[in-house]
Design an enzyme around this catalytic site. Structure first.
Site, PDB file in Angstrom:
ATOM      1  N   ARG A  53       0.848  -1.096  -0.004  1.00  0.00           N
ATOM      2  CA  ARG A  53      -0.009   0.010   0.059  1.00  0.00           C
ATOM      3  C   ARG A  53       0.929   1.410   0.076  1.00  0.00           C
ATOM      4  NH1 ARG A  53      -2.994  -1.575   5.226  1.00  0.00           N
ATOM      5  NH2 ARG A  53      -0.939  -2.250   5.644  1.00  0.00           N
ATOM      6  N   LYS A 147      -5.823 -18.023   3.883  1.00  0.00           N
ATOM      7  CA  LYS A 147      -6.858 -18.217   5.018  1.00  0.00           C
ATOM      8  C   LYS A 147      -6.590 -17.379   6.157  1.00  0.00           C
ATOM      9  CE  LYS A 147      -4.989 -19.766   8.249  1.00  0.00           C
ATOM     10  NZ  LYS A 147      -4.410 -19.932   9.376  1.00  0.00           N
ATOM     11  N   HIS A 177      -2.277 -24.746   3.149  1.00  0.00           N
ATOM     12  CA  HIS A 177      -1.116 -25.312   2.858  1.00  0.00           C
ATOM     13  C   HIS A 177      -0.897 -26.498   3.538  1.00  0.00           C
ATOM     14  CE1 HIS A 177      -0.149 -23.284   6.848  1.00  0.00           C
ATOM     15  NE2 HIS A 177       1.163 -24.275   6.907  1.00  0.00           N
ATOM     16  N   GLU A 215       1.963 -27.152  18.442  1.00  0.00           N
ATOM     17  CA  GLU A 215       3.000 -26.411  18.248  1.00  0.00           C
ATOM     18  C   GLU A 215       3.685 -25.698  19.429  1.00  0.00           C
ATOM     19  OE1 GLU A 215       2.044 -23.905  14.432  1.00  0.00           O
ATOM     20  OE2 GLU A 215       0.488 -23.975  15.692  1.00  0.00           O
ATOM     21  N   ASP A 234      -8.270 -20.572  13.385  1.00  0.00           N
ATOM     22  CA  ASP A 234      -6.795 -20.603  12.824  1.00  0.00           C
ATOM     23  C   ASP A 234      -6.445 -21.890  11.931  1.00  0.00           C
ATOM     24  OD1 ASP A 234      -4.377 -19.320  12.212  1.00  0.00           O
ATOM     25  OD2 ASP A 234      -3.378 -20.071  13.802  1.00  0.00           O
ATOM     26  N   HIS A 239      -7.274 -25.938   8.603  1.00  0.00           N
ATOM     27  CA  HIS A 239      -6.252 -27.128   8.261  1.00  0.00           C
ATOM     28  C   HIS A 239      -6.761 -28.589   8.353  1.00  0.00           C
ATOM     29  CE1 HIS A 239      -3.559 -24.078   7.173  1.00  0.00           C
ATOM     30  NE2 HIS A 239      -3.283 -23.662   8.279  1.00  0.00           N
ATOM     31  N   LYS A 325      -1.078 -23.677  20.910  1.00  0.00           N
ATOM     32  CA  LYS A 325       0.219 -23.048  20.704  1.00  0.00           C
ATOM     33  C   LYS A 325       0.875 -23.317  22.130  1.00  0.00           C
ATOM     34  CE  LYS A 325      -0.375 -20.589  16.999  1.00  0.00           C
ATOM     35  NZ  LYS A 325       0.348 -21.021  15.503  1.00  0.00           N
TER      36      LYS A 325
END
Ligand SMILES: NC(=O)C1=CN([C@@H]2O[C@H](COP(=O)(O)OP(=O)(O)OC[C@H]3O[C@@H](n4cnc5c(N)ncnc54)[C@H](OP(=O)(O)O)[C@@H]3O)[C@@H](O)[C@H]2O)C=CC1
Ligand SMILES: O=C1O[C@H](COP(=O)(O)O)[C@@H](O)[C@H](O)[C@H]1O
Length: 472
Positions: A53, A147, A177, A215, A234, A239, A325
């Site tokens: 931008r 996404k 992905h 993760e 998320d 996924h 997480k």
């Protein structure tokens, strides 16, 4: 054009990378495009236009790309690649600079295809797509959308409507992905190219399925994105459900986009609405102290849940999904656990399900990934004793070649117009529809310690079974 190894060279392209200076572009897209070039998988003639931008110079963009690619960005390949880079300002209310940059890039190409990759926050998808249509940049074009696609059913329907007002569905590439990973695609090979797995891939033989993606990563500096998103939107809708689609689908009639999307779509349509009572939400201790996070945040950084597919193959087989997480390890694991057989003849022999769990197949869909079959076998010795044994497949052990990284594979497929590993509008809407009750009435949060595997409650969800991770 098809190469001698069967790979097809995409048509000439102008690729427009929206959000070219952002995190995803630097970590995955620019390196991915470079690696495709090095592998000879880019079109014979192509240009990549990065946009921001704020505008900027092509020299600065080349520096960003070189740093992003790292050590490999030297010599002839880098010179060739960097000469294809261009840069333009882009704002949805003023697409003129980009229109000019595209015209400039297309000057030496004969009506190339256009690939617009929207690596921008989801809130910017709608305005960007509309601007592409208004500016006439939708001709000869496909669009890749990152996404998450919407945040619930209503927003997904609205976004689909807007996207379809510019691009027909067959030119829309919603990226996930995880589907670009070798090991996930290998599910199709394993299930449908062999005679030994598919006959037992059903409720008569399978006790349950786990899709587990812990993760170690925290939310890092992504609070702005994560606070309004959470683990379910998320990771699960985006996924884990799509991986579930590959685990659960019926044999497709062909390995093409239409057939695969048709079959995964049927799985999503057969999914029972997610029951909030079958969901454990967690938040790691310390999350609320991060900059940009509400001190009373109700965003989940962990989720464990039970999904059910109500069809002839799967009814009664629970699919347990977990991701979060700041957990104890980073792993991407699908486990197919088989029903316990009658073991009367072994009644005096110790070591059964209680000790090792049922026989199971695990797909590690990390990089490089692999497949392990775990089963009971006789421990050598004078008496019949059972112990856990394993057969392992690793990519490097069987094939002397590395596959493409997930984003590379998906970028390549998008240039070929192959939607096999992408998600479609109906599928995504069905998944949001199945999520409605949960999103409207999320269960309470449970605190968990960073470095753990989630709140204790998650064990109640799966009992009498157990989570396969951590491996003990
Ligand atoms: N980062 C990751 O690991 C992953 C990201 N994604 C998805 O990829 C997309 C990009 O992610 P990421 O690179 O992390 O995001 P960033 O926050 O880094 O944003 C990318 C770029 O988008 C531009 N941008 C920011 N806000 C707006 C806006 N309101 N309107 C238009 N442009 C804007 C900015 O560029 P500028 O200021 O130069 O215009 C920014 O550099 C997102 O949709 C994300 O959900 C998906 C999987 C993993
Ligand atoms: O899309 C996302 O994926 C990553 C995990 O992807 P991986 O390729 O590193 O396994 C996740 O960390 C991130 O929160 C999410 O937005």
């Amino acid at each position: 054009m098809t190469r001698s190894d069967g790979a097809t060279t995409p048509d000439d392209h102008v690729i427009v990378l929206f959000g070219a200076l952002g995190d995803l572009s630097r970590r995955k897209l620019l390196p991915g495009l470079f690696h495709l070039d090095r592998a000879g998988l880019m079109p014979e003639r192509y240009r990549i236009i990065g946009t921001s931008r704020k505008g900027g110079s092509v020299e600065d963009f080349r520096k960003v790309a070189q740093t992003a690619i790292g050590k490999a960005a030297t010599g002839e390949v880098w010179d060739r690649f960097s000469s294809r880079l261009a840069f333009s300002a882009f704002n949805a209310d003023d697409p003129k600079p980009l229109v000019e940059a595209v015209a400039e890039a297309e000057k030496d190409l004969d009506e190339p295809r256009r690939l617009h990759y929207l690596s921008v926050p989801p809130g910017a998808f709608g305005a960007t797509v509309k601007a592409l249509g208004d500016a006439g940049l939708d001709t000869r074009a496909r669009v890749v959308l990152e996404k998450p696609f919407g945040v619930d059913l209503d927003t997904a329907v609205e976004l689909n409507g807007l996207v379809h007002s510019v691009f027909p569905e067959h030119r829309v590439f919603r990226i996930d992905h995880f589907l670009g990973r070798e090991a996930v695609q290998n599910l199709l090979a394993l299930r449908f190219a062999n005679g030994m797995f598919e006959p037992i891939w059903n409720r008569d033989h399978i006790d349950h399925v786990q899709i587990d993606v812990p993760e170690t990563l925290s939310i890092e500096d992504r609070a702005g994105f994560y606070e309004g998103t959470g683990a379910y939107r998320d990771m699960v809708v985006t996924h884990l459900f799509h991986v579930l689609g590959f685990v659960a689908m019926e044999p497709p009639t062909a390995l093409d986009g239409r057939s695969i999307i048709e079959e995964s779509g049927k799985v999503f349509r057969s999914m029972r609405p997610i029951d909030p009572a079958s969901v454990i939400r967690g938040q790691y201790a310390g999350y609320r102290d991060a900059e940009g996070v509400d001190p009373n945040s109700q965003t989940e950084t962990f989720i464990a849940m039970r999904a059910e597919i109500d069809n002839w193959r799967w009814t009664g087989v629970p699919f347990f999904l977990r991701t979060g997480k700041s957990m104890g390890e980073s792993k991407r694991l699908i486990t197919i656990a088989f029903r316990e057989p009658p073991r009367k003849m072994f009644r005096d022999v110790k070591a059964f399900v209680e000790d090792y769990g049922p026989d199971h197949i695990s797909f590690d869909f990390g990089d490089p990934g692999g497949i392990t079959t775990s089963f009971l076998a006789k421990v050598p010795g004078p008496r019949m004793r059972l112990g856990q044994a394993q057969m392992k497949f690793s990519y490097e052990g069987s094939f002397n070649t590395a596959g493409l990284e997930a984003y590379e594979r998906l970028l390549y497929d998008a240039m070929l117009g192959d939607r096999t590993l992408f998600t479609d509008s109906d599928g995504i809407e069905d998944l949001w529809a199945a999520s409605s009750a949960l999103l409207e009435d999320p269960p309470p949060l449970h605190r968990y310690a960073p470095g753990s595997y989630g709140p204790q409650k998650m064990h109640e969800l799966i009992a009498p079974r157990r989570w396969w991770l951590p491996v003990t």
